[in-house]
Design a protein around this motif. Structure first.
Motif, PDB file in Angstrom:
ATOM      1  N   LYS A  39       0.826  -1.217   0.000  1.00  0.00           N
ATOM      2  CA  LYS A  39       0.000   0.000   0.000  1.00  0.00           C
ATOM      3  C   LYS A  39       0.858   1.265   0.000  1.00  0.00           C
ATOM      4  CE  LYS A  39      -1.709  -1.073   4.049  1.00  0.00           C
ATOM      5  NZ  LYS A  39      -1.111  -2.347   4.421  1.00  0.00           N
ATOM      6  N   THR A  40       1.822   1.291   0.943  1.00  0.00           N
ATOM      7  CA  THR A  40       2.657   2.492   1.067  1.00  0.00           C
ATOM      8  C   THR A  40       3.465   2.720  -0.203  1.00  0.00           C
ATOM      9  OG1 THR A  40       2.780   2.316   3.450  1.00  0.00           O
ATOM     10  CG2 THR A  40       4.534   3.540   2.392  1.00  0.00           C
ATOM     11  N   LEU A  43       1.363   4.283  -2.808  1.00  0.00           N
ATOM     12  CA  LEU A  43       1.117   5.698  -2.515  1.00  0.00           C
ATOM     13  C   LEU A  43       2.357   6.533  -2.847  1.00  0.00           C
ATOM     14  CD1 LEU A  43      -1.326   7.187  -1.151  1.00  0.00           C
ATOM     15  CD2 LEU A  43       0.124   7.351   0.875  1.00  0.00           C
ATOM     16  N   PHE A  78       1.861  11.788   6.783  1.00  0.00           N
ATOM     17  CA  PHE A  78       2.319  10.479   7.263  1.00  0.00           C
ATOM     18  C   PHE A  78       1.801  10.207   8.667  1.00  0.00           C
ATOM     19  CE2 PHE A  78       5.482  12.222   4.409  1.00  0.00           C
ATOM     20  CZ  PHE A  78       5.690  11.179   3.527  1.00  0.00           C
ATOM     21  N   ASP A 155      -0.983   8.448   4.604  1.00  0.00           N
ATOM     22  CA  ASP A 155      -0.498   7.109   4.932  1.00  0.00           C
ATOM     23  C   ASP A 155      -0.739   6.810   6.404  1.00  0.00           C
ATOM     24  OD1 ASP A 155       0.669   4.660   4.994  1.00  0.00           O
ATOM     25  OD2 ASP A 155       2.645   5.320   4.340  1.00  0.00           O
ATOM     26  N   VAL A 187      -4.157   5.402   2.858  1.00  0.00           N
ATOM     27  CA  VAL A 187      -3.664   4.043   3.074  1.00  0.00           C
ATOM     28  C   VAL A 187      -3.975   3.581   4.487  1.00  0.00           C
ATOM     29  CG1 VAL A 187      -1.526   2.755   3.503  1.00  0.00           C
ATOM     30  CG2 VAL A 187      -1.783   4.046   1.394  1.00  0.00           C
TER      31      VAL A 187
END
Ligand code: ATP
Length: 356
Positions: A39-40, A43, A78, A155, A187
């Motif tokens: 996922k990260t 992104l 983040f 994220d 995310v």
């Protein structure tokens, strides 16, 4: 994203494999999947913090892979907020505008707006160290929206907050996205977060996209066994059985009439092994054999009263079926009959693909 793959360690690690995804303007998209599913990385590819090994990424029809993050007008938040500790809240929020060379008057106005939008105007002169986790997260969000990015990338922004605050921030984020209408990719590995906020959820596993669907559809029509097991708590029951003529047989646990479970009709169901899927909340547990309908028979293994509802674990041949019921009088070792509505049953083939 068009056939986007990302390999690390000279190709040994496949972080993303052939991602194809089109995100609409103003959409709230959530990448959901277990830890390490990529996922990260996906992104970061959109942000421009990584370059794809293969494939292409477009913003508004313009190819952007290879371009630096600053050329893409994206804002990223983040999980650790990354605020500047030596600056006040207002200075932190103003920073991206300062870098862009926005004149002081306009800057002040936009900073005020962003801070009031996130209800942190009272904290304007404090350093981040004097804020709570939730307030810090708001500052990070204000700093991201202040420069009016065309894409907002988040994220796991809520993972450092406690459960109550996380829930509050969830609705706050949804409001923010609704009102600003900024295309957002978020995310998380948290299902509730994904289901409550997303317009569409992108379910990922092992670097690939497994299903893209609005939350309701993901729940009501998981296209594969893997997604069916991943969405819902407790997850969907999947009982392996064998198709015989007009029924699915579960050995000594009985059988169910195939016409009941297959909306597409018998012809669409192959012979051999299939899985019958039923969500725990759709199962009724009875102590007497129901008349007029086939039931799956089993023995109660454990009963877990959880206040709002009770989970009954039933041993059905060599498998365990979970039923989520509002109240029950059954006990361990009781013989029970499990029934469900035709519409609540799913059938998956040997490869785990939904049959319809
Ligand atoms: P989590 O939810 O735990 O953050 P994730 O779904 O975001 O996980 P990624 O961080 O995208 O997963 O990682 C996907 C895979 O790529 C993992 O196997 C990871 O170890 C690997 N990976 C990520 N970044 C790098 C890197 N810079 N170098 C080598 N391997 C990497």
């Amino acid at each position: 994203m068009e056939d986007v793959s990302k390999y690390f360690d000279d190709g040994e690690t496949v972080a993303n494999y052939r991602l194809n995804l089109e995100v609409e303007d103003g959409e709230f998209i959530v990448f959901l999947g277990p830890s390490g599913c990529g996922k990260t990385t996906a992104l970061r590819l959109v942000a421009g913090l990584e370059d794809p090994s293969e494939g292409a990424i477009y913003f508004d029809g313009q190819r952007v892979d290879g371009r630096s993050p600053s050329d893409r007008n994206v804002a990223m938040v983040f999980q650790n907020y990354a605020l500047y500790p030596h600056m006040t809240v207002a200075e932190n929020v103003a920073y991206p505008l300062k870098i862009q060379g926005v004149p002081p008057d306009e800057r002040d106005r936009k900073v005020e707006e962003a801070m009031s939008f996130l209800h942190i105007e009272d904290q304007a002169d404090k350093p981040p160290a004097e804020l709570s986790g939730g307030q810090r997260q708001r500052v990070a969000l204000a700093r991201a929206i202040v420069r009016e990015p065309s894409v907002f990338l988040l994220d796991e922004p809520l993972s450092n907050l406690d459960a109550k605050l996380r829930q509050e921030m969830r609705s706050e984020l949804k409001r923010l996205q609704d009102e600003l209408g900024i295309t957002t990719i978020y995310v998380t590995h948290n299902q509730e977060e994904a289901m409550s906020m997303a317009h569409r959820v992108v379910v990922m596993n092992r670097g690939t996209i497994r299903q893209v669907a609005p939350p309701g559809e993901l729940y009501s029509r998981p296209r594969t066994e893997w997604v069916a097991r991943f969405i819902g708590s407790p997850p969907m029951n999947l009982l392996r059985g064998t198709r015989q003529n007009g029924s699915i047989e579960f050995g000594e646990a009985g059988s169910v009439d195939l016409r009941r479970t297959s909306p597409g009709g018998l012809e669409t169901v192959p012979r051999g092994t299939v899985s019958l899927g039923v969500r725990p909340e759709d199962i009724t547990v009875e102590t007497d054999p129901p008349s007029g309908t086939a039931a799956i028979e089993g023995t109660v293994d454990t009963v877990e009263p959880l206040g709002e509802y009770t989970i009954v674990n039933v041993a059905v041949a060599d498998q365990i079926v979970n039923a989520k019921v509002s109240s029950t009088s059954v006990d361990r070792e009781d013989r029970v009959y499990l029934t469900f509505d035709d519409d609540d049953a799913y059938l998956y083939d040997e490869n785990g693909e939904l049959l319809s």
